[in-house]
Design a protein around this motif. Sequence first.
Motif, PDB file in Angstrom:
ATOM      1  N   ALA A 175     -10.996   0.874 -28.303  1.00 12.88           N
ATOM      2  CA  ALA A 175      -9.912   0.098 -28.920  1.00 12.88           C
ATOM      3  C   ALA A 175     -10.378  -1.307 -29.283  1.00 12.88           C
ATOM      4  CB  ALA A 175      -8.717   0.039 -27.971  1.00 12.88           C
ATOM      5  N   VAL A 176     -11.172  -1.908 -28.406  1.00  9.77           N
ATOM      6  CA  VAL A 176     -11.701  -3.249 -28.693  1.00  9.77           C
ATOM      7  C   VAL A 176     -12.683  -3.178 -29.860  1.00  9.77           C
ATOM      8  CG1 VAL A 176     -12.996  -5.190 -27.738  1.00  9.77           C
ATOM      9  CG2 VAL A 176     -11.377  -3.960 -26.294  1.00  9.77           C
ATOM     10  N   VAL A 177     -13.517  -2.156 -29.883  1.00 10.30           N
ATOM     11  CA  VAL A 177     -14.503  -2.001 -30.962  1.00 10.30           C
ATOM     12  C   VAL A 177     -13.805  -1.773 -32.295  1.00 10.30           C
ATOM     13  CG1 VAL A 177     -16.362  -0.518 -31.822  1.00 10.30           C
ATOM     14  CG2 VAL A 177     -16.346  -1.241 -29.447  1.00 10.30           C
ATOM     15  N   ARG A 235      -9.301  -3.332 -18.279  1.00 16.71           N
ATOM     16  CA  ARG A 235      -9.042  -1.905 -18.090  1.00 16.71           C
ATOM     17  C   ARG A 235      -8.837  -1.175 -19.417  1.00 16.71           C
ATOM     18  NH1 ARG A 235      -4.189  -3.496 -14.468  1.00 16.71           N
ATOM     19  NH2 ARG A 235      -4.166  -4.809 -16.276  1.00 16.71           N
ATOM     20  N   ALA A 236      -8.911  -1.889 -20.538  1.00 17.40           N
ATOM     21  CA  ALA A 236      -8.708  -1.265 -21.850  1.00 17.40           C
ATOM     22  C   ALA A 236      -9.905  -0.395 -22.216  1.00 17.40           C
ATOM     23  CB  ALA A 236      -8.509  -2.335 -22.924  1.00 17.40           C
ATOM     24  N   LEU A 277      -1.918  -2.758 -29.233  1.00 19.14           N
ATOM     25  CA  LEU A 277      -2.385  -4.018 -29.800  1.00 19.14           C
ATOM     26  C   LEU A 277      -1.228  -5.005 -29.893  1.00 19.14           C
ATOM     27  CD1 LEU A 277      -4.570  -2.659 -32.751  1.00 19.14           C
ATOM     28  CD2 LEU A 277      -5.355  -3.433 -30.526  1.00 19.14           C
ATOM     29  N   LEU A 278      -1.503  -6.254 -29.562  1.00 19.51           N
ATOM     30  CA  LEU A 278      -0.528  -7.337 -29.697  1.00 19.51           C
ATOM     31  C   LEU A 278      -1.159  -8.432 -30.540  1.00 19.51           C
ATOM     32  CD1 LEU A 278       0.641  -7.701 -25.975  1.00 19.51           C
ATOM     33  CD2 LEU A 278       1.752  -6.413 -27.767  1.00 19.51           C
ATOM     34  N   VAL A 279      -0.424  -8.924 -31.538  1.00 16.76           N
ATOM     35  CA  VAL A 279      -0.889 -10.049 -32.344  1.00 16.76           C
ATOM     36  C   VAL A 279       0.033 -11.216 -32.039  1.00 16.76           C
ATOM     37  CG1 VAL A 279      -1.263 -10.956 -34.663  1.00 16.76           C
ATOM     38  CG2 VAL A 279      -1.808  -8.582 -34.152  1.00 16.76           C
ATOM     39  N   MET A 325      -4.407  -4.032 -24.999  1.00 17.78           N
ATOM     40  CA  MET A 325      -3.825  -3.722 -23.698  1.00 17.78           C
ATOM     41  C   MET A 325      -4.516  -2.491 -23.081  1.00 17.78           C
ATOM     42  SD  MET A 325      -1.904  -6.233 -23.672  1.00 17.78           S
ATOM     43  CE  MET A 325      -0.999  -6.017 -22.172  1.00 17.78           C
ATOM     44  N   PRO A 326      -4.330  -2.265 -21.774  1.00 16.34           N
ATOM     45  CA  PRO A 326      -5.005  -1.136 -21.111  1.00 16.34           C
ATOM     46  C   PRO A 326      -4.701   0.225 -21.733  1.00 16.34           C
ATOM     47  CG  PRO A 326      -4.077  -2.611 -19.477  1.00 16.34           C
ATOM     48  CD  PRO A 326      -3.621  -3.101 -20.808  1.00 16.34           C
TER      49      PRO A 326
END
Length: 133
Positions: free
Chosen positions: A109-111, A104-105, A69-71, A64-65
Motif C-alpha cells: 500500500a505504501v509502495v 503495521r500497514a 488511505l487518508l489525505v 493505515m494498517p
Amino acid sequence: MQLNTDAQPYDSINVTPMLDLAYVLLVVFILMTTASVQGLKINLPLPSNKPSTEKHELKIVQVMPGGALLVNGAPVTLAQLESQLQADRARDPKLTVAIKGDARAQYAAVVSVIDLCNALAIDMALVTSRIGS
C-alpha cells in the motif's frame, strides 16, 4: 648504630614503580588526545541572506494498517488520491506529498502511493518517527 656489612648488593632492579608511572602517563596521554580531538572547530558555510518566501502546498497521505488511505485526515481511494494530486499539481507545480505509513500497514500500500507520486512527478517525503518515541 651499626651498619650491616653482610648485606649483599642488589643484582636486579625493581621496575614495577617505573611501569606504574609509564601506565599513568599513557592513560593521561590518551585522555588528553581524545579531549583535543573533540574540540575541533569547523567553519560551516553560511546560508544566503535571502530567506525563502515561497509557500508550497503540502499534502499528508497516511497509509493505515488495513490499507486505507487518508489525505489530510479525509479517507480516499487510490483513484481519488490520483485525481486530487493531479488537481493539486496543476495549481502548484512544486507540490510536496508527505507519506506516513503505519508500521503495521502492508508494504504494498505504501509502495502504491510512492509509485503514484513518481508517475505524477510529485516531490515526496517519507515520514518516520524518532527512535525511542
